[in-house]
Design an enzyme around this catalytic site. Sequence first.
Site, PDB file in Angstrom:
ATOM      1  N   HIS A 120       0.843  -1.208   0.000  1.00 19.86           N
ATOM      2  CA  HIS A 120       0.000   0.000   0.000  1.00 19.86           C
ATOM      3  C   HIS A 120       0.871   1.248   0.000  1.00 19.86           C
ATOM      4  O   HIS A 120       1.924   1.275   0.624  1.00 19.86           O
ATOM      5  CB  HIS A 120      -0.918   0.009   1.225  1.00 19.86           C
ATOM      6  CG  HIS A 120      -0.201  -0.234   2.523  1.00 19.86           C
ATOM      7  ND1 HIS A 120       0.116  -1.498   2.961  1.00 19.86           N
ATOM      8  CD2 HIS A 120       0.285   0.617   3.447  1.00 19.86           C
ATOM      9  CE1 HIS A 120       0.747  -1.408   4.113  1.00 19.86           C
ATOM     10  NE2 HIS A 120       0.881  -0.140   4.432  1.00 19.86           N
ATOM     11  N   PHE A 121       0.412   2.254  -0.692  1.00 25.02           N
ATOM     12  CA  PHE A 121       1.056   3.563  -0.669  1.00 25.02           C
ATOM     13  C   PHE A 121       0.533   4.375   0.505  1.00 25.02           C
ATOM     14  O   PHE A 121      -0.652   4.291   0.842  1.00 25.02           O
ATOM     15  CB  PHE A 121       0.734   4.365  -1.944  1.00 25.02           C
ATOM     16  CG  PHE A 121       1.642   4.073  -3.096  1.00 25.02           C
ATOM     17  CD1 PHE A 121       2.855   4.744  -3.214  1.00 25.02           C
ATOM     18  CD2 PHE A 121       1.295   3.136  -4.058  1.00 25.02           C
ATOM     19  CE1 PHE A 121       3.694   4.490  -4.285  1.00 25.02           C
ATOM     20  CE2 PHE A 121       2.140   2.862  -5.126  1.00 25.02           C
ATOM     21  CZ  PHE A 121       3.337   3.544  -5.246  1.00 25.02           C
TER      22      PHE A 121
END
Length: 161
Positions: A120-121
Site C-alpha cells: 500500500h502507498f
Amino acid sequence: MQVIWAPWRMDYILSDDKKGGCIFCPGDDREKDQARLILYVGSMTTVLMNRFPYINGHLLVAPIRHIPELEGLSNEESMDLLLMVKKSVDILKKVMVPEGFNIGLNLGRVAGAGVEEHMHFHIVPRWNGDTNYMTVLGDVRVIPEHIDETYRKLRPYFENL
Ligand SMILES: [Zn+2]
C-alpha cells in the site's frame, strides 16, 4: 545535519477485526466502509484512511488484490494504483489545502511495513510547522472524532470518482 521527516517509514496500522483478516482487502460488504474508514473501492484499487495517522488526512492506497510485492502488480493494476494516488492527492488538496505531501511505500518489515502482506502507498499531507505540532503532541495521536470528521469530508469526493 539535515533531518528528513518520513512518516511513511513507520506504519501504525492496526486492525480492528484481526479475525476478519486483512484491512486492505475491502471484501464485498460496503455497509462497513465507514467503520473501516474505506473511502473508495474500485475494480483494481482501494483507498482508506490510516486509523492511527501521523497527521490528519493520512491516506492509504492499495491494490484490491492481496499481494505483498510491487512487481507482483499487473501493468493495469500499476496504472490504476498510481491514478488513484493522483486522484487522492487532488481530493486532499481540495478538502484539506495542504502545503505539500509525503508519498511513500514500505516494502518488507525491515523497511517499516506494518502490514507487509498487502502492499500500500502512504499519502501524508503536510503543512508548514506540522512537525512542531506533532512533537508537542508526542504519542498522542489524532483522536477518532477527528478522523470520522475528515472521513465525512473526503468520502463524497471519492464517491463521485
Ligand atoms: Zn489484503
